[in-house]
Design an enzyme around this catalytic site. Structure first.
Site, short mmCIF file in Angstrom:
data_model
loop_
_atom_site.label_atom_id
_atom_site.label_comp_id
_atom_site.label_asym_id
_atom_site.label_seq_id
_atom_site.Cartn_x
_atom_site.Cartn_y
_atom_site.Cartn_z
N CYS A 265 -5.40 -13.42 13.51
CA CYS A 265 -6.02 -12.21 14.06
C CYS A 265 -5.10 -10.99 14.13
CB CYS A 265 -6.58 -12.49 15.44
SG CYS A 265 -7.98 -13.61 15.36
N1 LIG Z 1 -9.37 -17.43 15.26
C1 LIG Z 1 -9.30 -16.68 16.34
O1 LIG Z 1 -8.45 -16.86 17.22
C2 LIG Z 1 -10.29 -15.55 16.54
C3 LIG Z 1 -10.43 -14.96 17.80
C4 LIG Z 1 -11.34 -13.93 17.97
C5 LIG Z 1 -12.08 -13.49 16.89
N2 LIG Z 1 -11.91 -14.05 15.65
C6 LIG Z 1 -12.73 -13.56 14.55
O2 LIG Z 1 -13.83 -14.47 14.39
C7 LIG Z 1 -14.17 -14.60 13.01
C8 LIG Z 1 -14.07 -16.06 12.59
O3 LIG Z 1 -12.72 -16.45 12.70
P1 LIG Z 1 -12.28 -18.00 12.60
O4 LIG Z 1 -10.84 -18.04 12.92
O5 LIG Z 1 -13.23 -18.83 13.39
O6 LIG Z 1 -12.52 -18.25 11.03
P2 LIG Z 1 -12.39 -19.63 10.25
O7 LIG Z 1 -11.89 -19.28 8.91
O8 LIG Z 1 -11.67 -20.64 11.09
O9 LIG Z 1 -13.90 -20.14 10.14
C9 LIG Z 1 -14.88 -19.51 9.39
C10 LIG Z 1 -15.86 -20.58 8.94
O10 LIG Z 1 -16.96 -19.93 8.27
C11 LIG Z 1 -17.37 -20.74 7.20
N3 LIG Z 1 -18.18 -19.94 6.28
C12 LIG Z 1 -17.76 -19.01 5.38
N4 LIG Z 1 -18.82 -18.47 4.75
C13 LIG Z 1 -19.92 -19.04 5.27
C14 LIG Z 1 -21.32 -18.90 5.05
N5 LIG Z 1 -21.81 -18.05 4.13
N6 LIG Z 1 -22.18 -19.66 5.76
C15 LIG Z 1 -21.71 -20.53 6.67
N7 LIG Z 1 -20.40 -20.72 6.94
C16 LIG Z 1 -19.53 -19.99 6.25
C17 LIG Z 1 -16.07 -21.27 6.64
O11 LIG Z 1 -16.27 -22.43 5.83
C18 LIG Z 1 -15.29 -21.57 7.91
O12 LIG Z 1 -15.51 -22.88 8.37
C19 LIG Z 1 -13.21 -13.68 12.26
O13 LIG Z 1 -13.83 -12.42 12.09
C20 LIG Z 1 -12.03 -13.54 13.21
O14 LIG Z 1 -11.33 -12.34 13.02
C21 LIG Z 1 -11.05 -15.09 15.46
#
Ligand SMILES: NC(=O)c1ccc[n+]([C@@H]2O[C@H](COP(=O)([O-])OP(=O)(O)OC[C@H]3O[C@@H](n4cnc5c(N)ncnc54)[C@H](O)[C@@H]3O)[C@@H](O)[C@H]2O)c1
Length: 430
Positions: A265
């Site tokens: 992030c």
């Molecule tokens: N990781 C953190 O600490 C955190 C905290 C706050 C906000 N965020 C934000 O939240 C969002 C998600 O982050 P994350 O870390 O959970 O990402 P991640 O990469 O861990 O997970 C994303 C998931 O989405 C899936 N995916 C991709 N395309 C898809 C589709 N078309 N249909 C269904 N599934 C699909 C992927 O296979 C993956 O499992 C990002 O925008 C990130 O910036 C993350």
């Protein structure tokens, strides 16, 4: 309520399991079939404290299931949470490929549903994305936003390592809403949460997320800059941080100096805000320096190692900690990635250990040796680098140091074990 969560990563899965534990019927959607299979068998595909147990509980009670079928999941959902990744492209812009693809799939599902439903953007997206990029795709369903369906932007503030706890016990819940009905619908699924709820507009919610992460990242770079001065002065930056942090206007949080911030992030969100501001004709000076200080900070430990070994060629370095922080197996933008790469260039050899993140690091650095314990990594090493402050590294003992070629530990993260200063040095503390 029936909730569909699109994307079951570090945000989507804690959110899905959390809402299921509050009695909602949750369908988690992912394109990754292996993840879907694991979830349905009650197995947690990522490491996060408390999540495996809760996931198993809600799956066995039939409150949460996973699928690759977005259309059916969306058709049945009162609330659809979009939580796919928004990674950084080469220029530092936010990459909306996953968001756009998932939004198209959601629009297909919306066509199949007759009742009103609310689509909620949980992914981090730069201001105006929801209105200008996502809503037009959702309109391909043939439905009208604010009439046939609702839209909210509901940023997530959880921290990896404590993702489930943070999700269930947030400091605040920000609901950016297209209209009042959208916000009311989303607020219902948070009825059991004990946290203040802020209702605002879509753009405001989008920017609150970026401003929050950028401020926290700036606090870290600030204290690292002070820490570098402390190192020169031979004083402990943690004493300085404690004194500064006693001021209630500042707070002590995020004043832990070290080898720089990483994770999925902070680096990408600060960079995305910089690019967004530049596109708007603004000059993001503070944010640019937040990144610059952080990039430089990752090289400090290597420089300190070079004070001990002018030639690192063939030197065996024990790398303790690969995850970008303790409590997670996530290595995205972890300082360990760059530090290993830099030392490799200088000819160093490695034995690396992490309690959770070895499999992920093997994707980045398949060529280095990994060990099954930190003790094994330290054995016959010329130096040890602590890059993640896992609790178990606080157990490093004098006996283990004796088995090293040189009893030297350089800390990129502050540890609390009982060893004297001769054998240990901190990146920004004596
Ligand atoms: N990781 C953190 O600490 C955190 C905290 C706050 C906000 N965020 C934000 O939240 C969002 C998600 O982050 P994350 O870390 O959970 O990402 P991640 O990469 O861990 O997970 C994303 C998931 O989405 C899936 N995916 C991709 N395309 C898809 C589709 N078309 N249909 C269904 N599934 C699909 C992927 O296979 C993956 O499992 C990002 O925008 C990130 O910036 C993350």
């Amino acid at each position: 309520m029936n909730i569909a969560v699109i994307g079951t990563g570090y945000v989507g899965l804690p959110a899905g399991a959390g809402f299921a534990s509050h009695g909602h019927n949750v369908t988690c959607v992912d394109i990754d079939e292996e993840k879907v299979e694991k979830i349905n068998s009650g197995e947690c595909p990522i490491y996060e404290e408390g999540l495996p147990e809760l996931l198993q509980e809600v799956v066995s009670k039939g409150k949460l299931e996973a699928t690759t079928d977005t259309i059916t999941a969306v058709k049945n959902a009162d609330i659809v949470l979009l939580a796919v990744g928004t990674p950084m492209d080469k220029e530092g812009n936010i990459n909306l490929d996953y968001i756009e693809k998932a939004s198209k799939d959601i629009a297909e599902g919306m066509k199949e549903r007759e009742e009103h439903q609310t689509i909620v953007i949980k992914s981090t997206v730069v201001p105006t994305t929801t209105e200008e990029k996502i809503i037009p795709i959702l309109e391909q369903s043939g439905k009208k936003p604010g009439k046939d369906f609702g839209v909210c932007m509901n940023p997530e503030f959880l921290r990896e390592g404590t993702a489930l706890k943070d999700f269930l016990e947030p400091d605040r819940i920000v609901i950016g809403e297209l209209d009042e009905k959208s916000g009311d619908n989303l607020e219902k699924i948070y009825s059991e949460f004990d946290a203040p709820i802020m209702r605002t507009g879509l753009k405001e919610a989008e920017l609150i997320k970026y401003a929050s992460n950028s401020l926290l990242a700036t606090k870290i770079s600030f204290i690292n800059e002070i820490g570098n001065l402390c190192k020169e002065l031979g004083i402990d930056v943690y004493d300085v941080a404690d004194g500064v942090g006693m001021d209630h206007r500042v707070k002590r949080d995020f004043l832990d100096s070290g080898a720089g911030f990483g994770g999925s992030c902070f680096p990408k969100d600060v960079r995305a805000l910089i690019k967004f501001m530049e596109d708007k004709g603004e000059e993001p000076r503070i944010l640019q320096d937040t990144i610059n200080v952080n990039v430089d900070q990752k090289t400090k430990l290597v420089e300190q190692l070079q004070n001990h070994y002018s030639d690192l060629s063939g030197k065996k370095i024990a790398v303790l900690g690969l995850a970008f922080k303790p409590g997670t197996d996530d290595i995205r933008q972890s300082p360990a990635i760059d530090i290993i790469a830099e030392l490799k260039e200088l000819g160093a050899e490695f034995k690396a250990y992490d309690p959770k993140a070895i499999e992920n690091m093997k994707q980045k650095h398949p060529e280095i040796e990994y060990t099954s314990s930190y003790q094994e990594a330290l054995k016959e090493a010329d130096a040890g680098l602590i890059l993640t402050d896992w609790e178990e590294f606080n157990e490093i003992s004098r006996e283990e140091l004796k088995k090293m070629n040189k009893a030297l530990i350089l800390e990129g993260r502050r540890m609390s074990y009982e060893l004297d200063g001769e054998n240990r040095q901190g990146v920004t503390w004596p």
